[in-house]
Design an enzyme around this catalytic site. Structure first.
Site, PDB file in Angstrom:
ATOM      1  N   LEU A   1      -2.838   4.605  18.661  1.00  0.00           N
ATOM      2  CA  LEU A   1      -2.246   5.936  18.781  1.00  0.00           C
ATOM      3  C   LEU A   1      -1.078   5.895  19.748  1.00  0.00           C
ATOM      4  CD1 LEU A   1      -5.651   7.808  19.218  1.00  0.00           C
ATOM      5  CD2 LEU A   1      -4.324   7.611  17.112  1.00  0.00           C
TER       6      LEU A   1
ATOM      7  N   ASP B   1       0.782   9.069   9.199  1.00  0.00           N
ATOM      8  CA  ASP B   1       1.694   8.962   8.053  1.00  0.00           C
ATOM      9  C   ASP B   1       2.522  10.244   7.939  1.00  0.00           C
ATOM     10  OD1 ASP B   1       0.747   6.479   7.469  1.00  0.00           O
ATOM     11  OD2 ASP B   1      -0.421   7.062   5.712  1.00  0.00           O
TER      12      ASP B   1
ATOM     13  N   HIS C   1       0.833  -1.195   0.000  1.00  0.00           N
ATOM     14  CA  HIS C   1       0.000   0.000   0.000  1.00  0.00           C
ATOM     15  C   HIS C   1       0.873   1.252   0.000  1.00  0.00           C
ATOM     16  CE1 HIS C   1       1.064  -0.835   4.166  1.00  0.00           C
ATOM     17  NE2 HIS C   1       0.827   0.439   4.459  1.00  0.00           N
TER      18      HIS C   1
ATOM     19  N   GLU D   1      -3.945  -2.972   6.099  1.00  0.00           N
ATOM     20  CA  GLU D   1      -5.041  -3.676   6.764  1.00  0.00           C
ATOM     21  C   GLU D   1      -5.972  -4.335   5.759  1.00  0.00           C
ATOM     22  OE1 GLU D   1      -5.215  -0.626  10.576  1.00  0.00           O
ATOM     23  OE2 GLU D   1      -6.448  -0.198   8.808  1.00  0.00           O
TER      24      GLU D   1
ATOM     25  N   GLU E   1      -1.945  -4.308  18.444  1.00  0.00           N
ATOM     26  CA  GLU E   1      -1.164  -3.073  18.394  1.00  0.00           C
ATOM     27  C   GLU E   1      -1.972  -1.984  19.096  1.00  0.00           C
ATOM     28  OE1 GLU E   1      -0.736  -1.996  14.307  1.00  0.00           O
ATOM     29  OE2 GLU E   1       0.563  -3.704  13.812  1.00  0.00           O
TER      30      GLU E   1
ATOM     31  N   THR F   1      -5.947  -3.897  16.155  1.00  0.00           N
ATOM     32  CA  THR F   1      -5.482  -2.607  16.648  1.00  0.00           C
ATOM     33  C   THR F   1      -6.326  -2.112  17.835  1.00  0.00           C
ATOM     34  OG1 THR F   1      -6.895  -1.389  15.113  1.00  0.00           O
ATOM     35  CG2 THR F   1      -4.700  -1.977  14.334  1.00  0.00           C
TER      36      THR F   1
END
Length: 503
Positions: A381, A99, A91, A184, A378, A340
């Site tokens: 944030l 990002d 991706h 994902e 995971e 997540t």
């Protein structure tokens, strides 16, 4: 006692910076990364995770792979005595939360896509999303004679060939296969780059030529050639009740709506199934765990329509388990599921978005465990406070430590996002060290925990009907304690630093 306690040990990994390899495919941060890895080792961390960007390695042309920068990074990880989880990142980096660099998919792939019908995911208004190729071209030989799936398989085969040293040495222990935006397994239903803001419901993203034709064919086969893709599901930043599709007694509950949602979510499951089958063939016999990542879409979870999950491709309702179906598909490939938002608490969320991150984590982890999977997590944030760490610890061992052997359930591993100078400074570093100790059940670092067996060949393809049997009945999740029995003491105040956005 120590031997029994070792069964409670949960491995901790740390995600390397997105730009550890530069946008021109060079490794220029050797001294900085070496020093950071040394501090991770001192903190007792088990390993690191890294994005291996398709757009960098195969950026120059078809099969013109350049692994040199990644080999330099992997050498440092190996020297530090850390394990490595490698993400096959098919991706784009850029356009999602967190990002900080822009690494598109290979230019030559984008050039092919620019010459004809879109090869990218497209929303109802015709806007393309160039983060990831539409799953509609998985089997289309459009890329200099190769299909998308063949490109992904060739990339992984080249990785195995070029990283043999690290695979044989047991440094690389996990291959996470990217299956969509942000790595994902989902549709790009909530792109910040196109104006989405939390907590918008997102949009269905299946209006490219290939997926539209697939849907029309499926509808005709079902005896409904008149059915079209949804035109009543709203826009990125709508709330559910503003749309005909998601409102109370809306389209999503009709025969047509159910047919569409099944088709949309099944396409995603088969996309993952197909690419994992290729990954399994490539890494067959290697001592690695295959994995995929599922997104933690926790907003609108507490309304009957689960709108934000549905637009992303997770057909999850109060009476239908949209995650256990994914878990069942993974059993075929001996693959694990990485989820997540493991750090989030209900109390930190806004009421208006009907968030339920803790319930969502409980549901997804239970779905994976019921299917016998290794399940990892995971954080969504960056957090440095005890509240977040203690939430992760509770999710890592939902019923706490078992001094006599394995706990009832536990995470296979946890990956912290992400490595930074801020993580390794002062109180942040001290609190993180304590968190790692608690994840390790106060036993110290032990590299012998959870050894990885050679990867076996995938089982025969599972009919979609067999996968869908996992959706109903939707069982109650396993019980989770309210708090961990091995807490990190609080030294910080979360204050206003908790933001309500997804990975």
């Amino acid at each position: 006692m120590a031997g029994n306690m070792l069964a409670n040990y949960v491995q901790v990994y740390v995600m390397l910076p997105l730009d550890v390899v530069s946008v021109d495919n060079k490794f220029e941060k050797g001294d900085e990364i070496r020093a950071q890895l040394k501090k991770l080792t001192e903190a007792g961390v088990d390993g690191v995770m890294i994005d291996v960007w398709w757009g960098l390695v195969e950026g120059k042309g078809p099969k013109a792979y350049d692994w040199s920068a990644y080999k330099q990074v992997f050498d440092l990880v190996h020297e530090a005595g850390l394990k490595l989880q490698a993400i096959m990142s098919f991706h784009q980096c850029g356009g999602n939360v967190g990002d900080v660099v822009n690494i598109p998919i290979p230019q030559w792939v984008r050039d092919v896509g620019a010459t004809g019908p879109t090869f990218f995911y497209t929303n109802r208004s015709g806007t393309r999303n160039i983060e990831y190729l539409t799953l509609g071209v998985d089997d289309q030989p459009l890329f200099h004679g190769r299909t998308a799936v063949q490109m992904y398989a060739d990339y992984m085969a080249s990785f195995r060939e070029n990283m043999k040293k690290f695979l044989d040495a047991g440094t690389i222990v996990d291959i996470e296969v990217g299956l969509g935006p942000a790595g994902e397994m989902r549709y790009p239903s909530y792109p910040q780059s196109q104006g989405w803001v939390f907590p918008g419901i997102g949009e269905f993203i299946c209006y490219d030529k290939y997926l539209e034709a697939d849907f029309k064919g499926a509808a005709a086969k079902a005896g409904h050639p008149e059915w079209e893709l949804p035109d009543d599901a709203g826009e990125y930043n709508d709330t559910p009740e503003k749309t005909q599709f998601f409102k109370e007694n809306g389209t999503y509950l009709t025969e047509k709506g159910k047919f569409f949602l099944s088709w949309y979510s099944n396409k995603l499951i088969k996309h993952g199934d197909k690419i994992l089958d290729e990954a399994n063939k490539v890494f067959l016999g290697c001592r690695v765990q295959l994995a995929i990542k599922v997104s933690g879409i926790h907003w609108w979870y507490r309304v009957p329509n689960h709108a934000a999950e549905l637009t992303a491709g997770y057909y999850n309702l109060d009476d239908r388990d949209g995650y256990r179906t994914i878990a069942r598909m993974l059993t075929r490939h001996h693959a694990s599921m990485n989820f997540t938002c493991a750090e989030m608490r209900h109390s930190e969320q806004s009421e208006e978005a009907k968030n339920a991150p803790e319930e969502l984590v409980q549901q997804v982890l239970s779905a994976g465990w019921r299917e016998g999977l290794h399940v990892a997590c995971e954080n969504a944030l960056g957090r440095y406070d005890a509240t977040a760490y203690n939430t992760i610890l509770r999710n890592a061992r939902p019923k706490g430590i078992n001094e006599n052997g394995p706990p009832q359930h536990k995470l296979y591993g946890f990956t912290y996002l992400r490595l930074s100078n801020e993580l390794q400074e002062g109180q942040n570093y001290a609190t993180f060290q304590t968190f790692v100790e608690k994840m390790h059940a106060n036993l110290g670092h032990d590299p012998t925990v959870d050894p990885v067996a050679p990867l076996e060949r995938s089982k025969p393809e599972m009919p979609i009907e067999m996968i869908l049997k996992a959706a109903r009945p939707k069982l109650e999740p396993f019980p989770f304690d309210k708090n961990t029995d091995l807490p990190v003491k609080d030294h910080t105040d979360v204050g206003d630093e908790v933001f309500l956005a997804p990975v």
